[in-house]
Design an enzyme around this catalytic site. Structure first.
Site, PDB file in Angstrom:
ATOM      1  N   LYS A   9       0.831  -1.206   0.000  1.00  0.00           N
ATOM      2  CA  LYS A   9       0.000   0.000   0.000  1.00  0.00           C
ATOM      3  C   LYS A   9       0.874   1.267   0.000  1.00  0.00           C
ATOM      4  O   LYS A   9       2.090   1.186   0.221  1.00  0.00           O
ATOM      5  CB  LYS A   9      -0.932  -0.045   1.218  1.00  0.00           C
ATOM      6  CG  LYS A   9      -1.933  -1.221   1.175  1.00  0.00           C
ATOM      7  CD  LYS A   9      -2.891  -1.167   2.370  1.00  0.00           C
ATOM      8  CE  LYS A   9      -3.928  -2.282   2.302  1.00  0.00           C
ATOM      9  NZ  LYS A   9      -4.893  -2.202   3.434  1.00  0.00           N
ATOM     10  N   TYR A  49     -12.412  -2.907  -3.637  1.00  0.00           N
ATOM     11  CA  TYR A  49     -12.966  -2.925  -2.281  1.00  0.00           C
ATOM     12  C   TYR A  49     -14.491  -2.900  -2.281  1.00  0.00           C
ATOM     13  O   TYR A  49     -15.095  -2.413  -1.341  1.00  0.00           O
ATOM     14  CB  TYR A  49     -12.403  -1.750  -1.467  1.00  0.00           C
ATOM     15  CG  TYR A  49     -10.984  -1.990  -0.969  1.00  0.00           C
ATOM     16  CD1 TYR A  49     -10.678  -3.079  -0.146  1.00  0.00           C
ATOM     17  CD2 TYR A  49      -9.946  -1.109  -1.279  1.00  0.00           C
ATOM     18  CE1 TYR A  49      -9.388  -3.297   0.333  1.00  0.00           C
ATOM     19  CE2 TYR A  49      -8.643  -1.330  -0.812  1.00  0.00           C
ATOM     20  CZ  TYR A  49      -8.387  -2.423  -0.004  1.00  0.00           C
ATOM     21  OH  TYR A  49      -7.109  -2.638   0.480  1.00  0.00           O
ATOM     22  N   PHE A  57     -15.263   2.937   7.299  1.00  0.00           N
ATOM     23  CA  PHE A  57     -13.887   3.244   6.883  1.00  0.00           C
ATOM     24  C   PHE A  57     -13.719   3.278   5.362  1.00  0.00           C
ATOM     25  O   PHE A  57     -12.627   3.545   4.861  1.00  0.00           O
ATOM     26  CB  PHE A  57     -12.904   2.229   7.488  1.00  0.00           C
ATOM     27  CG  PHE A  57     -13.170   0.785   7.120  1.00  0.00           C
ATOM     28  CD1 PHE A  57     -12.668   0.249   5.942  1.00  0.00           C
ATOM     29  CD2 PHE A  57     -13.936  -0.033   7.947  1.00  0.00           C
ATOM     30  CE1 PHE A  57     -12.908  -1.074   5.594  1.00  0.00           C
ATOM     31  CE2 PHE A  57     -14.186  -1.363   7.604  1.00  0.00           C
ATOM     32  CZ  PHE A  57     -13.670  -1.885   6.424  1.00  0.00           C
ATOM     33  N   THR A  91      -5.354  -7.505  10.734  1.00  0.00           N
ATOM     34  CA  THR A  91      -5.617  -6.267   9.986  1.00  0.00           C
ATOM     35  C   THR A  91      -5.000  -5.022  10.627  1.00  0.00           C
ATOM     36  O   THR A  91      -4.400  -4.198   9.937  1.00  0.00           O
ATOM     37  CB  THR A  91      -7.140  -6.068   9.824  1.00  0.00           C
ATOM     38  OG1 THR A  91      -7.665  -7.205   9.142  1.00  0.00           O
ATOM     39  CG2 THR A  91      -7.460  -4.822   9.033  1.00  0.00           C
ATOM     40  N   ARG A 102       2.622  -6.776   9.182  1.00  0.00           N
ATOM     41  CA  ARG A 102       1.916  -5.679   9.858  1.00  0.00           C
ATOM     42  C   ARG A 102       2.371  -5.544  11.312  1.00  0.00           C
ATOM     43  O   ARG A 102       2.428  -4.439  11.862  1.00  0.00           O
ATOM     44  CB  ARG A 102       0.410  -5.915   9.789  1.00  0.00           C
ATOM     45  CG  ARG A 102      -0.170  -5.675   8.382  1.00  0.00           C
ATOM     46  CD  ARG A 102      -1.554  -6.257   8.262  1.00  0.00           C
ATOM     47  NE  ARG A 102      -2.249  -5.839   7.041  1.00  0.00           N
ATOM     48  CZ  ARG A 102      -3.400  -6.353   6.651  1.00  0.00           C
ATOM     49  NH1 ARG A 102      -3.988  -7.317   7.371  1.00  0.00           N
ATOM     50  NH2 ARG A 102      -3.980  -5.927   5.545  1.00  0.00           N
ATOM     51  N   ASN A 112      -2.034   0.024   7.022  1.00  0.00           N
ATOM     52  CA  ASN A 112      -1.525  -1.282   7.478  1.00  0.00           C
ATOM     53  C   ASN A 112      -0.694  -1.999   6.413  1.00  0.00           C
ATOM     54  O   ASN A 112      -0.595  -3.219   6.416  1.00  0.00           O
ATOM     55  CB  ASN A 112      -2.677  -2.147   7.996  1.00  0.00           C
ATOM     56  CG  ASN A 112      -3.695  -2.429   6.917  1.00  0.00           C
ATOM     57  OD1 ASN A 112      -3.561  -1.961   5.788  1.00  0.00           O
ATOM     58  ND2 ASN A 112      -4.701  -3.200   7.238  1.00  0.00           N
ATOM     59  N   HIS A 115      -2.027  -5.466   1.324  1.00  0.00           N
ATOM     60  CA  HIS A 115      -3.275  -6.185   1.040  1.00  0.00           C
ATOM     61  C   HIS A 115      -2.924  -7.567   0.506  1.00  0.00           C
ATOM     62  O   HIS A 115      -1.968  -7.717  -0.256  1.00  0.00           O
ATOM     63  CB  HIS A 115      -4.100  -5.458  -0.031  1.00  0.00           C
ATOM     64  CG  HIS A 115      -5.199  -6.321  -0.593  1.00  0.00           C
ATOM     65  ND1 HIS A 115      -6.426  -6.443   0.016  1.00  0.00           N
ATOM     66  CD2 HIS A 115      -5.213  -7.150  -1.674  1.00  0.00           C
ATOM     67  CE1 HIS A 115      -7.160  -7.310  -0.680  1.00  0.00           C
ATOM     68  NE2 HIS A 115      -6.448  -7.756  -1.706  1.00  0.00           N
ATOM     69  N   GLU A 126      -9.321 -10.453  -8.046  1.00  0.00           N
ATOM     70  CA  GLU A 126      -8.407  -9.331  -7.847  1.00  0.00           C
ATOM     71  C   GLU A 126      -7.234  -9.373  -8.837  1.00  0.00           C
ATOM     72  O   GLU A 126      -6.800  -8.333  -9.334  1.00  0.00           O
ATOM     73  CB  GLU A 126      -7.902  -9.334  -6.396  1.00  0.00           C
ATOM     74  CG  GLU A 126      -9.039  -9.033  -5.414  1.00  0.00           C
ATOM     75  CD  GLU A 126      -8.655  -9.218  -3.953  1.00  0.00           C
ATOM     76  OE1 GLU A 126      -7.492  -9.582  -3.676  1.00  0.00           O
ATOM     77  OE2 GLU A 126      -9.531  -8.994  -3.084  1.00  0.00           O
TER      78      GLU A 126
HETATM   79  P1  IDP Z   1      -7.703  -7.093   5.532  1.00  0.00           P
HETATM   80  O1  IDP Z   1      -6.917  -6.095   4.731  1.00  0.00           O
HETATM   81  O2  IDP Z   1      -6.901  -7.617   6.700  1.00  0.00           O
HETATM   82  O3  IDP Z   1      -8.323  -8.188   4.701  1.00  0.00           O
HETATM   83  P2  IDP Z   1     -10.374  -5.923   5.689  1.00  0.00           P
HETATM   84  O4  IDP Z   1     -11.297  -6.129   6.825  1.00  0.00           O
HETATM   85  O5  IDP Z   1     -10.665  -6.623   4.408  1.00  0.00           O
HETATM   86  O6  IDP Z   1      -8.897  -6.272   6.213  1.00  0.00           O
HETATM   87  O7  IDP Z   1     -10.293  -4.357   5.436  1.00  0.00           O
HETATM   88  C1  IDP Z   1      -9.695  -3.828   4.271  1.00  0.00           C
HETATM   89  C2  IDP Z   1      -8.816  -2.651   4.656  1.00  0.00           C
HETATM   90  O8  IDP Z   1      -9.634  -1.601   5.167  1.00  0.00           O
HETATM   91  C3  IDP Z   1      -7.826  -2.929   5.799  1.00  0.00           C
HETATM   92  O9  IDP Z   1      -6.644  -3.566   5.334  1.00  0.00           O
HETATM   93  C4  IDP Z   1      -7.579  -1.551   6.351  1.00  0.00           C
HETATM   94  O10 IDP Z   1      -6.683  -0.819   5.521  1.00  0.00           O
HETATM   95  C5  IDP Z   1      -8.962  -0.915   6.218  1.00  0.00           C
HETATM   96  N1  IDP Z   1      -9.759  -1.069   7.449  1.00  0.00           N
HETATM   97  C6  IDP Z   1     -10.471  -2.160   7.814  1.00  0.00           C
HETATM   98  N2  IDP Z   1     -11.115  -1.962   8.983  1.00  0.00           N
HETATM   99  C7  IDP Z   1     -10.809  -0.699   9.352  1.00  0.00           C
HETATM  100  C8  IDP Z   1     -11.174   0.101  10.471  1.00  0.00           C
HETATM  101  O11 IDP Z   1     -11.934  -0.302  11.368  1.00  0.00           O
HETATM  102  N3  IDP Z   1     -10.649   1.365  10.512  1.00  0.00           N
HETATM  103  C9  IDP Z   1      -9.810   1.850   9.548  1.00  0.00           C
HETATM  104  N4  IDP Z   1      -9.473   1.130   8.469  1.00  0.00           N
HETATM  105  C10 IDP Z   1      -9.934  -0.136   8.373  1.00  0.00           C
HETATM  106 MG    MG Z   2      -9.826  -8.121   3.267  1.00  0.00          MG
END
Ligand code: IDP
Ligand code: MG
Length: 156
Positions: A9, A49, A57, A91, A102, A112, A115, A126
């Site tokens: 990212k 997404y 978010f 995450t 991470r 974070n 992806h 994807e």
């Molecule tokens: P992942 O990347 O671990 O699969 P997902 O739940 O699919 O996590 O969320 C996608 C992305 O959205 C995360 O990697 C993070 O950048 C962002 N994200 C997810 N949940 C939150 C949150 O509660 N606050 C801020 N950003 C979030």
């Molecule tokens: Mg995800």
């Protein structure tokens, strides 16, 4: 063999962490079969997404992912999807275990670093969004026979 989509990212690129993260995948024995830098458009981010559309978010996530260049990779190996997700860690950086990408390189929930596709269906979808036909390479690694035990005729 599975192929998964990994995105380093904007925070990973800006913080100069690309090399160290790429090395972790190579060190693990996974094969990098596609790689390119790009700036993600709003349209592409929305498609990528789409399952998060409407979440609190979501808008911040799309702004973040389109704010600066990313490094997109196609990574192949046995169980590559699950293996990569384990290497990424939870995450939120603050919750991710030490030893994970991470967990070792960040503390933020939204910034974070990485992806990774979370299922074979997501990986196929994807990879199709980020790589055109022919951009993902097919090649035999010279050292493949020392990465997997091939004595039974299939990789173990
Ligand atoms: P992942 O990347 O671990 O699969 P997902 O739940 O699919 O996590 O969320 C996608 C992305 O959205 C995360 O990697 C993070 O950048 C962002 N994200 C997810 N949940 C939150 C949150 O509660 N606050 C801020 N950003 C979030
Ligand atoms: Mg995800």
């Amino acid at each position: 063999m599975e192929t998964t989509l990994i995105i380093l990212k904007p925070d990973a690129v800006q913080r100069g962490l690309m090399g160290r993260v790429i090395s972790r995948f190579e060190d693990k024995g996974l094969q990098i079969v596609g790689m390119k830098m790009m700036t993600i458009s709003k349209e592409l981010a929305a498609k990528h997404y789409e399952s998060h559309h409407g979440k609190p978010f979501y808008n911040g996530l799309v702004s973040f992912m389109t704010s600066s260049p990313v490094l997109v990779m196609a990574i192949r190996g046995m169980g590559a999807i699950t293996v990569s997700r384990k290497m990424m860690g939870a995450t939120f950086g603050s919750k991710a275990e030490p030893g994970t990408i991470r967990g070792d390189f960040g503390v933020s929930s939204s910034f974070n670093l990485i992806h990774g596709s979370d299922s074979p269906e997501a990986a196929e979808r994807e990879l199709g969004l980020f790589f055109a036909k022919g951009e993902v390479q097919e090649f035999k690694r010279a050292g493949e026979v020392w990465v997997y035990d091939m004595s039974g005729g299939k990789p173990e």
